[in-house]
Design a protein around this motif. Sequence first.
Motif, PDB file in Angstrom:
ATOM      1  N   ALA A 148     -14.595  -6.328  -6.139  1.00 25.55           N
ATOM      2  CA  ALA A 148     -13.485  -5.537  -6.684  1.00 25.55           C
ATOM      3  C   ALA A 148     -13.891  -4.075  -6.839  1.00 25.55           C
ATOM      4  N   HIS A 149     -15.125  -3.850  -7.323  1.00 31.58           N
ATOM      5  CA  HIS A 149     -15.593  -2.468  -7.486  1.00 31.58           C
ATOM      6  C   HIS A 149     -15.697  -1.780  -6.130  1.00 31.58           C
ATOM      7  N   ALA A 150     -16.247  -2.498  -5.144  1.00 33.06           N
ATOM      8  CA  ALA A 150     -16.397  -1.926  -3.801  1.00 33.06           C
ATOM      9  C   ALA A 150     -15.045  -1.712  -3.127  1.00 33.06           C
ATOM     10  N   ALA A 151     -14.051  -2.527  -3.524  1.00 31.01           N
ATOM     11  CA  ALA A 151     -12.752  -2.494  -2.848  1.00 31.01           C
ATOM     12  C   ALA A 151     -11.704  -1.668  -3.592  1.00 31.01           C
ATOM     13  N   ASP A 153     -10.881   1.345  -3.317  1.00 31.34           N
ATOM     14  CA  ASP A 153     -10.106   2.168  -2.382  1.00 31.34           C
ATOM     15  C   ASP A 153      -9.272   1.326  -1.427  1.00 31.34           C
ATOM     16  N   LEU A 154      -9.533   0.020  -1.394  1.00 35.08           N
ATOM     17  CA  LEU A 154      -8.799  -0.875  -0.482  1.00 35.08           C
ATOM     18  C   LEU A 154      -7.658  -1.585  -1.193  1.00 35.08           C
ATOM     19  N   THR A 155      -7.562  -1.386  -2.512  1.00 38.90           N
ATOM     20  CA  THR A 155      -6.546  -2.073  -3.324  1.00 38.90           C
ATOM     21  C   THR A 155      -5.438  -1.092  -3.688  1.00 38.90           C
ATOM     22  N   PHE A 156      -4.202  -1.498  -3.502  1.00 40.59           N
ATOM     23  CA  PHE A 156      -3.078  -0.619  -3.807  1.00 40.59           C
ATOM     24  C   PHE A 156      -1.877  -1.451  -4.238  1.00 40.59           C
ATOM     25  N   GLY A 255      24.748  -3.689 -14.334  1.00 41.43           N
ATOM     26  CA  GLY A 255      24.339  -4.990 -13.807  1.00 41.43           C
ATOM     27  C   GLY A 255      22.875  -5.253 -14.046  1.00 41.43           C
ATOM     28  N   VAL A 256      22.088  -5.269 -12.959  1.00 38.88           N
ATOM     29  CA  VAL A 256      20.660  -5.592 -13.086  1.00 38.88           C
ATOM     30  C   VAL A 256      19.863  -4.805 -12.046  1.00 38.88           C
ATOM     31  N   ALA A 257      18.686  -4.314 -12.458  1.00 37.71           N
ATOM     32  CA  ALA A 257      17.722  -3.723 -11.533  1.00 37.71           C
ATOM     33  C   ALA A 257      16.693  -4.801 -11.222  1.00 37.71           C
ATOM     34  N   ALA A 258      16.716  -5.286  -9.982  1.00 34.26           N
ATOM     35  CA  ALA A 258      15.799  -6.349  -9.555  1.00 34.26           C
ATOM     36  C   ALA A 258      14.680  -5.723  -8.727  1.00 34.26           C
ATOM     37  N   SER A 259      13.431  -5.991  -9.122  1.00 34.17           N
ATOM     38  CA  SER A 259      12.284  -5.363  -8.465  1.00 34.17           C
ATOM     39  C   SER A 259      11.290  -6.396  -7.968  1.00 34.17           C
ATOM     40  N   SER A 260      10.604  -6.044  -6.898  1.00 35.88           N
ATOM     41  CA  SER A 260       9.511  -6.851  -6.358  1.00 35.88           C
ATOM     42  C   SER A 260       8.277  -5.968  -6.293  1.00 35.88           C
ATOM     43  N   GLN A 261       7.213  -6.338  -7.051  1.00 35.19           N
ATOM     44  CA  GLN A 261       5.989  -5.556  -7.110  1.00 35.19           C
ATOM     45  C   GLN A 261       4.874  -6.325  -6.402  1.00 35.19           C
ATOM     46  N   HIS A 262       4.032  -5.607  -5.657  1.00 37.84           N
ATOM     47  CA  HIS A 262       2.906  -6.216  -4.954  1.00 37.84           C
ATOM     48  C   HIS A 262       1.619  -5.454  -5.266  1.00 37.84           C
ATOM     49  N   THR A 263       0.513  -6.177  -5.446  1.00 38.34           N
ATOM     50  CA  THR A 263      -0.825  -5.591  -5.465  1.00 38.34           C
ATOM     51  C   THR A 263      -1.633  -6.285  -4.379  1.00 38.34           C
ATOM     52  N   VAL A 264      -2.246  -5.495  -3.509  1.00 37.69           N
ATOM     53  CA  VAL A 264      -2.890  -6.021  -2.299  1.00 37.69           C
ATOM     54  C   VAL A 264      -4.269  -5.398  -2.132  1.00 37.69           C
ATOM     55  N   THR A 265      -5.232  -6.191  -1.655  1.00 41.13           N
ATOM     56  CA  THR A 265      -6.507  -5.657  -1.182  1.00 41.13           C
ATOM     57  C   THR A 265      -6.603  -5.933   0.320  1.00 41.13           C
ATOM     58  N   VAL A 266      -6.882  -4.876   1.079  1.00 44.58           N
ATOM     59  CA  VAL A 266      -6.943  -4.988   2.542  1.00 44.58           C
ATOM     60  C   VAL A 266      -8.238  -5.676   2.958  1.00 44.58           C
ATOM     61  N   THR A 280      -7.111   2.168  11.431  1.00 47.80           N
ATOM     62  CA  THR A 280      -7.838   2.571  10.228  1.00 47.80           C
ATOM     63  C   THR A 280      -7.370   1.743   9.028  1.00 47.80           C
ATOM     64  N   VAL A 281      -8.064   1.924   7.897  1.00 51.02           N
ATOM     65  CA  VAL A 281      -7.646   1.277   6.650  1.00 51.02           C
ATOM     66  C   VAL A 281      -6.234   1.721   6.278  1.00 51.02           C
ATOM     67  N   GLU A 282      -5.931   3.004   6.457  1.00 49.03           N
ATOM     68  CA  GLU A 282      -4.583   3.507   6.141  1.00 49.03           C
ATOM     69  C   GLU A 282      -3.534   2.855   7.023  1.00 49.03           C
ATOM     70  N   ASP A 283      -3.886   2.628   8.307  1.00 49.51           N
ATOM     71  CA  ASP A 283      -2.966   1.919   9.201  1.00 49.51           C
ATOM     72  C   ASP A 283      -2.694   0.510   8.668  1.00 49.51           C
ATOM     73  N   ALA A 284      -3.752  -0.162   8.197  1.00 52.62           N
ATOM     74  CA  ALA A 284      -3.611  -1.521   7.678  1.00 52.62           C
ATOM     75  C   ALA A 284      -2.757  -1.530   6.420  1.00 52.62           C
ATOM     76  N   LYS A 285      -2.972  -0.547   5.522  1.00 54.69           N
ATOM     77  CA  LYS A 285      -2.166  -0.462   4.306  1.00 54.69           C
ATOM     78  C   LYS A 285      -0.687  -0.285   4.658  1.00 54.69           C
ATOM     79  N   THR A 286      -0.424   0.599   5.612  1.00 57.37           N
ATOM     80  CA  THR A 286       0.957   0.857   6.023  1.00 57.37           C
ATOM     81  C   THR A 286       1.589  -0.399   6.616  1.00 57.37           C
ATOM     82  N   PHE A 287       0.829  -1.093   7.456  1.00 63.62           N
ATOM     83  CA  PHE A 287       1.322  -2.312   8.103  1.00 63.62           C
ATOM     84  C   PHE A 287       1.648  -3.385   7.068  1.00 63.62           C
ATOM     85  N   VAL A 288       0.707  -3.600   6.120  1.00 66.55           N
ATOM     86  CA  VAL A 288       0.893  -4.631   5.096  1.00 66.55           C
ATOM     87  C   VAL A 288       2.074  -4.290   4.199  1.00 66.55           C
ATOM     88  N   GLN A 289       2.138  -3.036   3.743  1.00 62.17           N
ATOM     89  CA  GLN A 289       3.248  -2.647   2.867  1.00 62.17           C
ATOM     90  C   GLN A 289       4.580  -2.800   3.582  1.00 62.17           C
TER      91      GLN A 289
END
Length: 311
Positions: A148-151, A153-156, A255-266, A280-289
């Motif tokens: 987790a400490h090493a990652a 920058d990979l977690t968003f 009415g209602v504000a319905a939200s979906s939240q995600h936390t991901v490590t690449v 790159t890692v940024e490409d992977a983040k963009t793809f996953v999101q």
Amino acid sequence: MTTREVEHEITVSAPADAVYRLIAEVRNWPRIFPPTIYVDHVEQEGDSQRISIWATANGEAKNWTSRRTLDPGNLRIEFRQEVSTPPVAAMGGTWIIEPVSATESRVRLLHDYRAVDDDPQGLEWIDEAVDRNSRSELAALKANVELAHAAEDLTFSFEDTVHIAGSAKDVYDFINEAHLWSERLPHVATVRLTEDTPGLQTLEMDTRAKDGSTHTTKSYRVTFPDRKIAYKQVTLPALMTLHTGYWTFAETENGVAASSQHTVTVNTANIAAVLGADATVEDAKTFVQDALSTNSRATLGHAKDYAEARA
């Protein structure tokens, strides 16, 4: 009355303040304790808190409540079970994190406990359980805190919100009734949902991607009727080593504000295989999101249609 006091320790390749923060902030627990699905603050006053924990044990989801006292100045966390299970009469302890160097720390885990009726056999059983569990928990903590400490920058995290002219209950029901998703959601091929304990769900899905391929995922979900559904995905696509999240349903004037939240490590090991050698890692983040947001927004869109038709 015999109270046993024992101590276990391990050395972790991460700074002491980072280790303390990862343990102290319960939102990190699904990252550093593999069995943990979700942790919720029940009460908090200063550095004292009462937390509710949902975690898996032998493949089943369980829930219990503990009290904790945080001491950030001394990097200590005291904990106490509110209700213990026989043969344990009482159980508590302390996490102590000590700096060894700028990049290394010692984690000490102290326990104190009593057996029901001061039974010697019960105490022996607890001795063995605490020793076995503490060793395995510290080994897992070391591995996962270092990861987790090493990652960091990979977690968003990211969130998508849809405003719905309907009731929070109807939107919640749509997300909660995941066993109907294969009928209600075009991107879901098949669903297997079990809920042996009310509020604790196991959800397996085959989901269709944009290219027509399907992938299987498994999640544990914790439900809070009409308010929130939290989850941890335990069977993951190739580009992720962690995926947790929650659906929330907040009443608004319209009415209602319905939200979906995600936390991901690449998962960096699979970027080249999935996205190509130059990715790159940024490409992977963009793809996953993009992939997760597409599915979340589609699900919320169908939930909107469902709730507004019933309004």
